[in-house]
Design a protein around this motif. Structure first.
Motif, PDB file in Angstrom:
ATOM      1  N   ILE A 116     -17.036  -2.081  72.232  1.00  0.00           N
ATOM      2  CA  ILE A 116     -17.858  -2.232  71.031  1.00  0.00           C
ATOM      3  C   ILE A 116     -18.471  -3.630  70.990  1.00  0.00           C
ATOM      4  CG2 ILE A 116     -17.699  -2.475  68.514  1.00  0.00           C
ATOM      5  CD1 ILE A 116     -15.689  -0.116  68.564  1.00  0.00           C
ATOM      6  N   VAL A 117     -17.657  -4.634  71.299  1.00  0.00           N
ATOM      7  CA  VAL A 117     -18.158  -6.007  71.330  1.00  0.00           C
ATOM      8  C   VAL A 117     -19.110  -6.209  72.504  1.00  0.00           C
ATOM      9  CG1 VAL A 117     -17.504  -8.446  71.498  1.00  0.00           C
ATOM     10  CG2 VAL A 117     -16.083  -6.858  70.184  1.00  0.00           C
ATOM     11  N   ASP A 118     -18.769  -5.650  73.644  1.00  0.00           N
ATOM     12  CA  ASP A 118     -19.614  -5.788  74.832  1.00  0.00           C
ATOM     13  C   ASP A 118     -20.988  -5.169  74.593  1.00  0.00           C
ATOM     14  OD1 ASP A 118     -19.925  -6.405  77.771  1.00  0.00           O
ATOM     15  OD2 ASP A 118     -20.196  -4.228  77.833  1.00  0.00           O
ATOM     16  N   ALA A 119     -21.020  -3.988  73.968  1.00  0.00           N
ATOM     17  CA  ALA A 119     -22.298  -3.317  73.706  1.00  0.00           C
ATOM     18  C   ALA A 119     -23.164  -4.143  72.761  1.00  0.00           C
ATOM     19  CB  ALA A 119     -22.044  -1.934  73.117  1.00  0.00           C
ATOM     20  N   ALA A 120     -22.539  -4.817  71.818  1.00  0.00           N
ATOM     21  CA  ALA A 120     -23.304  -5.627  70.867  1.00  0.00           C
ATOM     22  C   ALA A 120     -23.937  -6.834  71.530  1.00  0.00           C
ATOM     23  CB  ALA A 120     -22.388  -6.073  69.730  1.00  0.00           C
TER      24      ALA A 120
END
Length: 782
Positions: free
Chosen positions: A31-35
């Motif tokens: 989730i953080v990586d995609a952001a």
């Protein structure tokens, strides 16, 4: 607990929980990586996220959500673990996949858990360090109060707070923990993520023993989960106690550095300082007998990562007193950044995400995979999703709040005393509304005129207490504490006051029962209470905060108690309407109107700035005609009105604008000017806030931001210079000069005050009648 031996079924359950935990770790990191890596970003501003802080919480949260929580439980999640909460909600079927790549994006997942803005289930908004952690405690108290008053209140469960260890530095935590009522609240469970790292560094000394002692002294059950069951089995072998002593004597920095070294170095790092330990030979023999990979895994086996131990601990806590669990964890657990001293906001690289995908059995090109429905993990996710699902909260039943009580004010009275009279009359004149009112104060109930209300409704307490002064005929204030009173007294702790206020103001949306919470405190301390009160408003709480007495009008008290900036604070606070009525009838009208807007969908909080200065109500020139009186009421609740009622603005040479306790001087100045041949009009503002909103509405295409009161008070066709007068900072009313482009002189308080008479205080700060007259003559070039 470390000595318990789980059976075969328990082992199988733990294996399923471990599989889910690996998936939650992957999803939260993704989730953080995609952001950060998956969305275009041409601003140059880092999106950010907290993969390491999330990782340390994964096992604690999986144990709770997938084995322990019920639909009645409410959980406050530490701010930096929001990706874990979103990942769990996704696996439970409570969050659509389309939101997962939308962390920190418009319309997507919020940076920190938000009860109002996140699309999945979030019980408490966090992000304000220390305040969100205590929210569950105050929600528990609010639920207890609600259940004591209304038999239809839904059943409550446990109120859980998941805290980062650094949050224990916050004073708000200890204000809440030390409140005497809290020690009786067995529904409270706090879990501290003890990863021993702050934003910048590895914390050298977490002082765990001192923290344990502070909780224990406050009556809490204290549970420490330091080691998991795997390494505890090593401790039971020959040389195991030496191993334990060595590990527990390690400074946090040395332990974290050992985690960063490869498995081949683990034994050597343990043995490096063990030569002088009794049993060093046994320790070496033990380590020589353990595979390096097994040893590296064992030293990471902290209590906060042992799923079976966590589940057993949560199920065994004492339900007769609050419990705090100190769960030792590793920041970044399971990530390539595990244990790194600067991993707080570090983002995994593409290569590191690939490594994590491989260890998680996932595909980085298809990151959002749920478990297949027929697998044990898939069945558990489905079962827990159904068990935790809540029905939508029904809208509360309407509660009629009258527009006025109908009692005339004939004698001089302050707005603070008028509020006390209003509340004391409410149970007789409007019993349905009075039943929903709950008042709070930080040990200032009597000095803020709540005595009459308390005498009629009683003081609420978690448990009934004997009133030893019940037979004292000379007592004026009847302080009877029981479980059905309607006043809650807190210690001198403004943060506690407004934190409870926010949760009392959220019961309508949590449990479908409306309350109208009202808190009184001395106005200078509004600034101290502002941040947690603002947090409560942000989280959906609606309440009324009364700052009284206020300003330099509290002349003999001196500068320490003379508030200056609070008028502008009220005007600038989102989700709140600020009021400062001058006259008792205005106070009644405006306060009842504010009550009608609390605890309802689309409602708002209110801030009232009141005074202890008695003012003759005849000065307000209230019309005798009922129709004109109703017109005055509508103007008052809209933000202000002109004096006298029949005055024609077109003849004015100057307009004097006043707010609150200073109105007698404003009216006297207008009279003096008129005697000198200067036609002066008077505008009495009850809410500069609403007048400012009306002004802002002019240039907006959006409906509903404000009424037309600004044009009624300051008609464009009748311009005149303005003199504004306020017992507060003068910039609060400075915007009025832009309403018509008038010349303006703003009088108010800009310096700290001193003890004096009222007349001296007004002269000292240039808000006395003579100063107002002088400003008016100057602005009109006389």
């Amino acid at each position: 607990m470390n000595d318990s031996s789980p059976g075969a079924d328990a082992v199988a359950d733990v294996a399923v929980l471990r599989e889910i935990a690996r998936r939650v770790l992957w999803l939260s990191a993704s989730i953080v990586d995609a952001a950060n890596a998956g969305r275009p970003n041409d601003s140059g501003v880092k999106v950010g996220g907290h993969q390491a802080s999330s990782a340390s919480m994964v096992d604690i949260m999986v144990a709770l959500w997938f084995a322990e929580l019920t639909a009645q439980d409410r959980v406050s999640v530490k701010p930096h673990a929001s990706p874990v909460l979103h990942a769990i909600n996704y696996l439970l079927g409570d969050l659509d996949e389309s939101y997962l790549p939308m962390l920190r994006a418009k319309g997507g997942l919020q940076s920190y858990p938000s009860r109002l803005k996140d699309p999945g289930t979030v019980d408490f908004s966090t992000g304000s360090v220390g305040i969100g952690a205590t929210a569950a405690l105050w929600a528990a108290m609010a639920h207890r109060y609600l259940a004591s008053q209304f038999s239809g209140t839904p059943t409550g469960g446990r109120f859980v707070s998941l805290l980062g260890d650094a949050e224990l530095d916050e004073g708000a935590i200890w204000e809440a923990v030390m409140d005497p009522a809290v020690a009786k609240m067995g529904e409270l469970l706090w879990v501290v993520d003890l990863n021993r790292q702050s934003l910048d560094r590895v914390v050298p000394d977490i002082q765990i023993a001192k923290l344990q002692g502070m909780f224990a002294a406050a009556g809490w059950q204290v549970v420490v989960l330091k080691w998991g069951r795997i390494i505890s089995e090593l401790f039971d072998r020959p040389g195991g106690q030496v191993l334990r002593a060595r590990l527990e004597a390690m400074p946090n920095e040395e332990y974290q550095r050992m985690l960063r070294a490869g498995p081949a170095q683990t034994a050597d790092r343990i043995l490096a300082a063990s030569e002088t330990l009794p049993g060093a030979a046994e320790l070496k023999a033990l380590l020589d007998d353990i595979d390096p990979a097994e040893l590296a895994a064992a030293v990471r086996d902290l209590g906060g990562h042992d799923l079976g131990l966590l589940v057993d601990t949560f199920r065994a806590v004492d339900t007769h007193r609050p419990t705090v669990v100190f769960a030792y964890t590793v920041k970044g657990r399971g990530l390539p950044t595990e244990g790194h001293p600067n991993n707080h906001s570090a983002l995994l690289s593409g290569v590191q995400m690939d490594v994590l995908a491989a260890s998680s059995g996932m595909d980085r090109s298809a990151p959002w995979q749920r478990f297949a429905a027929g697998t044990p993990a898939g069945r558990l996710c489905g079962d827990r999703g159904r068990a935790l699902r809540r029905e939508p909260v029904a809208a509360p039943a309407p509660v009629p709040v009258p527009a006025q009580l109908g009692h005339a004010y004939r004698k001089p009275i302050s707005t603070q005393a008028a509020l006390g009279r209003l509340l004391a009359d409410l149970p007789r004149d409007a019993p349905a509304a009075a039943a929903r009112v709950v008042t709070c104060s930080p040990d200032v109930a009597s000095s803020t005129n709540l005595g009459g209300w308390i005498n009629k409704t009683g003081v609420w307490s978690v448990q009934d207490r004997r009133d030893w002064f019940a037979d004292d005929a000379e007592r004026v204030l009847r302080w009877q504490e029981n479980s059905n009173g309607q006043h809650i007294e807190l210690g001198i702790a403004e943060v506690n006051l407004v934190s409870l206020l926010g949760e009392l103001g959220a019961t309508w949306s949590r449990w479908g029962e409306r309350l109208i919470p009202i808190a009184t405190l001395y106005d200078p301390f509004v600034s101290r209470a502002l941040e947690p009160w603002s947090y409560g408003i942000y989280a959906g709480g609606q309440s009324i905060l009364v700052g009284t007495p206020s300003g330099v009008t509290l002349a003999p008290e001196g500068g320490a108690h003379q508030s200056i900036t609070t008028p502008s604070i009220g005007l600038e606070q989102p989700g709140c309407v600020a009021w400062e009525p001058a006259f008792p009838q205005d106070l009644e009208w405006c306060f009842l109107h504010a009550m009608s807007r609390v605890g309802v969908d689309g409602g708002t909080s209110a801030y009232f700035r009141l005074s202890t200065r008695p003012i003759d109500p005849r000065v307000a020139g209230l019309p005798d005609d009922p129709g004109l009186t109703e017109r005055r009421r509508r103007q008052a609740v809209a933000g202000g009105y002109r004096l006298p009622a029949g005055h024609t603005p077109g003849q004015e040479e100057v307009t004097l604008v006043g707010v609150g306790a200073i109105m007698p001087e404003v009216i006297a100045a207008a009279r003096a000017l008129n005697e000198q041949g200067v036609n002066a009009g008077v505008v009495c503002l009850t809410s500069p806030d609403l007048v400012f909103r009306s002004f802002q509405q002019r240039g907006s295409r959006d409906a509903g931001l404000g009424g037309a009161i600004v044009d009624e008070l300051f008609p464009a066709e009748h311009r005149s210079p303005l003199v504004t007068v306020h017992d507060g900072h003068p910039h609060t009313l400075a915007f009025l000069g832009a309403v018509r482009g008038d010349r303006i002189r703003c009088l108010g308080v800009t310096e700290f005050g001193q003890s004096s008479s009222l007349a001296d205080a007004y002269r000292l700060h240039g808000i006395d009648t003579a100063s107002i007259v002088d400003a008016a003559l100057t602005v009109t070039s006389r």
